[in-house]
Design a protein around this motif. Structure first.
Motif, PDB file in Angstrom:
ATOM      1  N   LYS A  11     -52.965   7.342  -6.446  1.00 52.37           N
ATOM      2  CA  LYS A  11     -54.166   6.858  -6.393  1.00 52.37           C
ATOM      3  C   LYS A  11     -54.207   5.387  -6.426  1.00 52.37           C
ATOM      4  CE  LYS A  11     -56.174  11.427  -8.627  1.00 52.37           C
ATOM      5  NZ  LYS A  11     -56.532  11.842  -9.546  1.00 52.37           N
ATOM      6  N   PRO A  12     -55.144   4.977  -5.592  1.00 49.53           N
ATOM      7  CA  PRO A  12     -55.189   3.212  -5.911  1.00 49.53           C
ATOM      8  C   PRO A  12     -55.607   2.974  -6.968  1.00 49.53           C
ATOM      9  CG  PRO A  12     -56.885   4.227  -4.249  1.00 49.53           C
ATOM     10  CD  PRO A  12     -56.243   4.969  -4.875  1.00 49.53           C
ATOM     11  N   VAL A  13     -53.996   2.012  -7.037  1.00 51.05           N
ATOM     12  CA  VAL A  13     -54.593   1.072  -9.258  1.00 51.05           C
ATOM     13  C   VAL A  13     -54.956  -0.330  -8.929  1.00 51.05           C
ATOM     14  CG1 VAL A  13     -53.536   0.693 -11.264  1.00 51.05           C
ATOM     15  CG2 VAL A  13     -52.386   3.109  -9.659  1.00 51.05           C
ATOM     16  N   ILE A  14     -55.729  -0.957  -9.476  1.00 45.39           N
ATOM     17  CA  ILE A  14     -56.225  -2.054  -9.365  1.00 45.39           C
ATOM     18  C   ILE A  14     -55.969  -2.471 -11.040  1.00 45.39           C
ATOM     19  CG2 ILE A  14     -58.190  -3.841  -8.843  1.00 45.39           C
ATOM     20  CD1 ILE A  14     -59.547  -2.040  -7.758  1.00 45.39           C
ATOM     21  N   ALA A  15     -55.096  -4.077 -10.941  1.00 42.67           N
ATOM     22  CA  ALA A  15     -55.384  -4.955 -12.206  1.00 42.67           C
ATOM     23  C   ALA A  15     -56.065  -6.429 -12.226  1.00 42.67           C
ATOM     24  CB  ALA A  15     -53.864  -4.607 -12.182  1.00 42.67           C
ATOM     25  N   ILE A  16     -56.660  -6.807 -12.555  1.00 37.49           N
ATOM     26  CA  ILE A  16     -57.686  -7.611 -13.340  1.00 37.49           C
ATOM     27  C   ILE A  16     -56.958  -8.875 -13.865  1.00 37.49           C
ATOM     28  CG2 ILE A  16     -59.505  -8.174 -13.746  1.00 37.49           C
ATOM     29  CD1 ILE A  16     -61.247  -5.937 -12.567  1.00 37.49           C
ATOM     30  N   GLY A  17     -56.248  -9.442 -13.402  1.00 36.43           N
ATOM     31  CA  GLY A  17     -55.713 -10.252 -14.614  1.00 36.43           C
ATOM     32  C   GLY A  17     -56.290 -11.649 -14.920  1.00 36.43           C
ATOM     33  N   HIS A  18     -56.660 -11.480 -16.468  1.00 41.61           N
ATOM     34  CA  HIS A  18     -57.003 -13.357 -16.991  1.00 41.61           C
ATOM     35  C   HIS A  18     -56.056 -13.233 -17.157  1.00 41.61           C
ATOM     36  CE1 HIS A  18     -58.351 -10.837 -20.015  1.00 41.61           C
ATOM     37  NE2 HIS A  18     -58.619 -11.982 -20.682  1.00 41.61           N
ATOM     38  N   GLY A  19     -56.661 -14.496 -18.055  1.00 43.81           N
ATOM     39  CA  GLY A  19     -55.775 -15.931 -19.013  1.00 43.81           C
ATOM     40  C   GLY A  19     -54.138 -15.115 -18.560  1.00 43.81           C
ATOM     41  N   VAL A  20     -53.307 -15.233 -20.184  1.00 48.21           N
ATOM     42  CA  VAL A  20     -51.703 -15.217 -19.909  1.00 48.21           C
ATOM     43  C   VAL A  20     -51.656 -13.415 -19.424  1.00 48.21           C
ATOM     44  CG1 VAL A  20     -49.931 -14.465 -21.695  1.00 48.21           C
ATOM     45  CG2 VAL A  20     -51.721 -15.842 -21.854  1.00 48.21           C
ATOM     46  N   VAL A  21     -50.926 -13.262 -18.361  1.00 46.12           N
ATOM     47  CA  VAL A  21     -49.490 -12.504 -17.659  1.00 46.12           C
ATOM     48  C   VAL A  21     -48.595 -12.220 -17.423  1.00 46.12           C
ATOM     49  CG1 VAL A  21     -50.173 -11.475 -15.855  1.00 46.12           C
ATOM     50  CG2 VAL A  21     -51.993 -12.287 -16.325  1.00 46.12           C
ATOM     51  N   MET A  22     -47.913 -12.315 -18.884  1.00 44.18           N
ATOM     52  CA  MET A  22     -46.193 -12.574 -18.441  1.00 44.18           C
ATOM     53  C   MET A  22     -45.526 -11.354 -19.236  1.00 44.18           C
ATOM     54  SD  MET A  22     -46.781 -16.146 -20.903  1.00 44.18           S
ATOM     55  CE  MET A  22     -47.894 -17.577 -20.174  1.00 44.18           C
ATOM     56  N   GLY A  23     -44.465 -11.567 -18.927  1.00 45.90           N
ATOM     57  CA  GLY A  23     -43.631 -10.882 -19.999  1.00 45.90           C
ATOM     58  C   GLY A  23     -44.297  -9.034 -19.144  1.00 45.90           C
ATOM     59  N   GLY A  24     -43.972  -8.270 -19.967  1.00 43.25           N
ATOM     60  CA  GLY A  24     -44.223  -7.383 -19.788  1.00 43.25           C
ATOM     61  C   GLY A  24     -45.618  -6.395 -19.278  1.00 43.25           C
ATOM     62  N   GLY A  25     -46.477  -7.398 -19.728  1.00 44.46           N
ATOM     63  CA  GLY A  25     -48.373  -7.492 -18.599  1.00 44.46           C
ATOM     64  C   GLY A  25     -47.803  -7.989 -17.244  1.00 44.46           C
ATOM     65  N   LEU A  26     -47.057  -8.604 -16.947  1.00 44.59           N
ATOM     66  CA  LEU A  26     -47.161  -9.280 -15.506  1.00 44.59           C
ATOM     67  C   LEU A  26     -46.273  -7.763 -14.865  1.00 44.59           C
ATOM     68  CD1 LEU A  26     -46.903 -10.923 -13.156  1.00 44.59           C
ATOM     69  CD2 LEU A  26     -44.776 -11.890 -13.967  1.00 44.59           C
ATOM     70  N   GLY A  27     -45.320  -7.019 -15.955  1.00 47.43           N
ATOM     71  CA  GLY A  27     -44.472  -5.842 -15.209  1.00 47.43           C
ATOM     72  C   GLY A  27     -46.005  -4.957 -14.766  1.00 47.43           C
ATOM     73  N   ILE A  28     -46.751  -4.630 -15.950  1.00 45.26           N
ATOM     74  CA  ILE A  28     -48.113  -3.703 -14.800  1.00 45.26           C
ATOM     75  C   ILE A  28     -48.672  -4.119 -14.488  1.00 45.26           C
ATOM     76  CG2 ILE A  28     -50.184  -3.001 -15.928  1.00 45.26           C
ATOM     77  CD1 ILE A  28     -48.667  -3.028 -18.881  1.00 45.26           C
ATOM     78  N   PHE A  29     -48.991  -5.934 -13.846  1.00 47.89           N
ATOM     79  CA  PHE A  29     -49.852  -6.434 -13.191  1.00 47.89           C
ATOM     80  C   PHE A  29     -49.095  -6.110 -11.604  1.00 47.89           C
ATOM     81  CE2 PHE A  29     -51.176  -9.879 -10.712  1.00 47.89           C
ATOM     82  CZ  PHE A  29     -52.252 -10.059 -11.292  1.00 47.89           C
ATOM     83  N   SER A  30     -47.713  -5.794 -11.660  1.00 47.65           N
ATOM     84  CA  SER A  30     -47.636  -6.161 -10.591  1.00 47.65           C
ATOM     85  C   SER A  30     -46.857  -5.266 -10.396  1.00 47.65           C
ATOM     86  CB  SER A  30     -45.659  -6.842 -10.728  1.00 47.65           C
ATOM     87  OG  SER A  30     -45.817  -8.516 -10.697  1.00 47.65           O
ATOM     88  N   ALA A  31     -46.906  -4.027 -10.767  1.00 43.27           N
ATOM     89  CA  ALA A  31     -46.896  -2.376 -10.246  1.00 43.27           C
ATOM     90  C   ALA A  31     -48.358  -2.146  -9.229  1.00 43.27           C
ATOM     91  CB  ALA A  31     -46.359  -2.047 -11.684  1.00 43.27           C
TER      92      ALA A  31
END
Length: 367
Positions: A104-124
């Motif tokens: 199903k569609p997944v939306i990420a709303i990234g604010h502030g620090v998006v690094m390492g494992g956070g960018l892993g979730i965000f990019s997915a």
């Protein structure tokens, strides 16, 4: 609770909202947070009433600063059996892979620090929104690791050698950089995040409407967005010619030497070079090699390759030493196993890519 889970009613269907809920640690991913996310996504994947999923982070400072490195250090210090700390990465990589493949569609709303494992979730995630204050990076070279969580996949898809440069230097990208290279899809003002979710709740998300990605994209675009001309200037636009010129070539030691010796005098560039110069030499080789090897691999095999790499990193001294120096004792003087990139033997790097995992020996159990 490490994550806050909500099922928001729409005119038809529901939105599944996952909020990473540890603002004191910049929403760093602990093992319990990863397990909870996995469990929730497993339920929602087959739940008829959930039509789309949103990820966001609690607090004002970060979407997610990465994995909980302090927890990892404690596990590394307390266990001589490498399979125990490897379990942290097994679960995290499986979670990221399942977000990539979520039905199903997944939306990420990234604010502030998006690094390492956070960018892993965000990019997915399928739709990636960023606020004007966002900072994206993969800074694993500073702790003796490498850009993981699928970075072999998403860094390879950046233009030129931007992905290599990010991995070698831990370069921090601002909102304009992220949009420029495609690590984010569009910008959104922080004050407009809640109105976006409320607008989505006004829609019907069942049947064919739920499967219409174009409709969801149009709805997101209809919201008021920041004036892109008023966003911070792109550092990559300013430096991309230098990056392309200095990162060209087939010999990593020459590239590192060229970058460090370059006559580029800006604050952003100096920060990148400081990270490169003080980073782990083995990590530099791992970035170089993983990006080459991943070019012909599927997403599944990328995660399998990265798991083999982390398993080896756990057995070597650099990871523990890097975490100690950067985050535990904070003396910022890690004693790496090799002093320069040129000193690292090829055999040391080759060991990180064995064993080659497949369907018969994959501890992640990827479908």
């Amino acid at each position: 609770m490490p994550i806050h889970v909500q099922e928001l009613e729409c005119r038809e269907g529901n939105i599944g909202l996952i909020t990473l809920n540890s603002p004191a640690t910049l929403n760093a991913l602990s093992s319990s947070m990863i397990s909870d996310i996995e469990a929730v996504l497993g339920q929602w994947a087959d739940a008829d009433h959930i039509s789309l999923v949103i990820f966001r982070g609690a607090g004002d400072r970060a979407f997610c600063a990465g994995g909980d490195i302090r927890e990892l250090y404690d596990v590394l210090s307390a266990n001589s059996d490498p399979d125990i700390p490897a379990g942290f990465f097994v679960n995290e990589y499986r979670m990221d892979y399942n977000i990539h493949c979520f039905p199903k569609p997944v939306i990420a709303i990234g604010h502030g620090v998006v690094m390492g494992g956070g960018l892993g979730i965000f990019s997915a995630c399928r739709y990636r929104l960023v606020t004007p204050d966002v900072k994206l990076a993969m800074p694993e070279n500073t702790i003796g690791l490498f850009p993981d969580v699928g970075a072999s996949w998403f860094l390879n898809r950046l233009p030129g050698r931007i992905g290599l440069f990010m991995g070698l230097t831990g370069a921090r990208l601002n909102v304009s950089d992220a949009l420029r290279v495609g690590l984010a899809d569009m910008a959104i003002l922080t004050d407009h995040i809640d109105p976006l979710i409320e607008r989505l709740q006004q829609e019907r998300w069942t049947g064919e409407a739920a499967a219409d990605d174009n409709r969801l994209f149009r709805l997101i675009k209809q919201l008021e967005h920041p004036d892109y001309r008023a966003l911070p200037a792109s550092e990559l636009a300013r430096h991309e010619q230098s990056i392309a010129r200095l990162s060209a070539g087939d010999e990593l030691p020459d590239i590192v030497d060229n970058l460090l010796a370059a006559d580029v005098d800006t604050r952003w560039w100096r920060d990148c070079m400081d990270s490169l110069g003080k980073g782990c030499p083995v990590s530099a080789w791992l970035v170089w090699t993983q990006l080459k090897k991943a070019q012909q691999k599927s997403l599944k095999d990328v995660f399998r390759m990265e798991l083999s790499m982390t398993t080896r990193c756990i057995k070597r001294p650099d990871l523990r030493e890097g975490i100690r120096a950067r985050l535990i004792e904070k003396d910022n003087t890690p004693q790496w196993s090799f002093k320069t990139v040129a000193e690292v033997p090829a055999s040391v790097i080759e060991e990180h890519f064995l064993p080659e995992l497949d369907d018969s020996n994959d501890p992640m159990g990827l479908d």
